[in-house]
Design a protein around this motif. Sequence first.
Motif, mmCIF file in Angstrom:
data_model
loop_
_atom_site.group_PDB
_atom_site.id
_atom_site.type_symbol
_atom_site.label_atom_id
_atom_site.label_comp_id
_atom_site.label_asym_id
_atom_site.label_seq_id
_atom_site.Cartn_x
_atom_site.Cartn_y
_atom_site.Cartn_z
ATOM 1 N N CYS A 1 0.763 -1.361 0.147
ATOM 2 C CA CYS A 1 -0.089 -0.072 -0.008
ATOM 3 C C CYS A 1 0.915 1.234 0.072
ATOM 4 C CB CYS A 1 -0.736 -0.086 1.099
ATOM 5 S SG CYS A 1 -2.436 -0.914 1.103
ATOM 6 N N GLU B 1 -10.586 -4.744 -5.855
ATOM 7 C CA GLU B 1 -9.825 -4.678 -7.031
ATOM 8 C C GLU B 1 -10.818 -4.233 -8.188
ATOM 9 O OE1 GLU B 1 -8.327 -8.570 -7.682
ATOM 10 O OE2 GLU B 1 -6.891 -8.668 -5.975
ATOM 11 N N VAL C 1 -9.380 -6.459 0.264
ATOM 12 C CA VAL C 1 -8.928 -5.767 -0.975
ATOM 13 C C VAL C 1 -9.892 -5.713 -1.930
ATOM 14 C CG1 VAL C 1 -7.030 -5.575 -2.648
ATOM 15 C CG2 VAL C 1 -6.357 -6.617 -0.514
ATOM 16 N N TYR D 1 -2.744 1.127 -3.988
ATOM 17 C CA TYR D 1 -3.761 0.908 -2.891
ATOM 18 C C TYR D 1 -3.159 1.782 -1.883
ATOM 19 C CZ TYR D 1 -5.473 -3.399 -5.368
ATOM 20 O OH TYR D 1 -5.869 -3.987 -6.184
ATOM 21 N N GLU E 1 -7.898 -0.096 -0.949
ATOM 22 C CA GLU E 1 -8.573 0.095 -2.443
ATOM 23 C C GLU E 1 -7.700 1.226 -2.757
ATOM 24 O OE1 GLU E 1 -12.462 2.176 -1.439
ATOM 25 O OE2 GLU E 1 -11.376 3.466 -0.162
ATOM 26 N N ARG E 2 -8.449 1.680 -3.982
ATOM 27 C CA ARG E 2 -7.771 2.883 -4.796
ATOM 28 C C ARG E 2 -7.431 4.037 -4.076
ATOM 29 N NH1 ARG E 2 -11.516 6.519 -7.476
ATOM 30 N NH2 ARG E 2 -9.830 6.792 -8.983
#
Length: 433
Positions: A264, A392, A390, A336, A287-288
Amino acid sequence: MASYKKPRLRDLALRRLLSVVFVTLCGVLILIFLLGSNSTLNNETKDFDIVDDGLRYRRDLKFTKMQSLPQQSDLSLKLEKLNLLPPRNLDLYPNLAKDAIVVVLYVHNRPQYLRVVVESLSKVVGINETLLIVSHDGYFEEMNEIVSGIRFCQVKQIYAPYSPHLFPNSFPGVSVGDCKDKDDAERKHCEGNPDQYGNHRSPKIVSLKHHWWWMMNTVWDGLNETRLHSGHILFIEEDHFIFPNAYRNLQILTLLKPMKCPDCYAANLAPSDVNSRGEEWESLIAERMGNVGYSFNRTVWKKIHNKASEFCFFDDYNWDITMWATVYPSFGSPVYTLRGPRTSAVHFGKCGLHQGQGENKACIDNGMANIRVDEPDKVANIGSDWNVHVYENQPGYKAGFKGWGGWGDDRDRHLCLSFANMHHSSKGTTSPL
């Protein structure tokens, strides 16, 4: 007489021979130099053929970076001097905590919003342990007065000295000969390059990206207080309501990140979906990267700084969309961020960044953000034993998006790259992601 003239003739012939040899040698040396220069020039031309426009500008900037910055006005110079002042409230908070996470607040000119975020920060547990840096996009008296009243921590104000708001009659503000809207520069003999949609620059719009990039370069590499800081720095904006547990939660996230999510890049206080309050699972979330309450360390900053050409040449006036669509994808792997399952910050803005200044146009309900703070939002609520979920293939801006435009003028791109070269990179220690 004959015996006297003969040696003189020999001497004269010898001198002529030496002159011819000398001239010949000089000619050979000049020819070698010219051939070498031509070879070098060809190599440089070859190099330029394989690089993009951004790298070409960057190479030029090594020689012209000082000339590329606009001539400063008196106000611009005064603000730059203010940036050198030490933080206030050192008498109340003489020392920062050893593991302090510096907080940077990025503001424009919406005092109604700023009052809300400052009030929320005053209730954040642990805020007195750190330094709050407020970065202003220009000088606005009411905004300045609000920040001057902060007493709950060390606070330092910095002002973007090249903000278009400080240059009413010249670049990066509005110049007399500038093209406007969809003007034909050749026909109207005006200055400027249109964006991909045929629109010329708007100083009010480009200031958003200029300010963010100037702030990042200044905070990480320019300020005495932070240029050797290797840990995380938290970035928030004037329309982000910060919950009381935000700072303690962020401390937990930055400690867990190397173990729970070593790949991350950052830690976030809020979901990437600004309308979400979180899942409320007993799980960490990867996450993004979100744009509300994001934090990262110097290692990540250096990766971002190395992508200055990508950032400065992407035709979108939004800094965050530029990051999502071109900078993050250029890292070569998914970017991430780690966060908790319940938000610790909320975006409450209802208008764009340069709207809502007037009383009749205030983008806030009755001067209040009306954000509900429940009991779990007042104390740290992240478990160190939680696993990581996670996300994706999330929706959002990605590589391939061509941008919303507003950033096509070569002058803006060049100034942007100048900001990347304002300060020498710090030689301070770095840390893992």
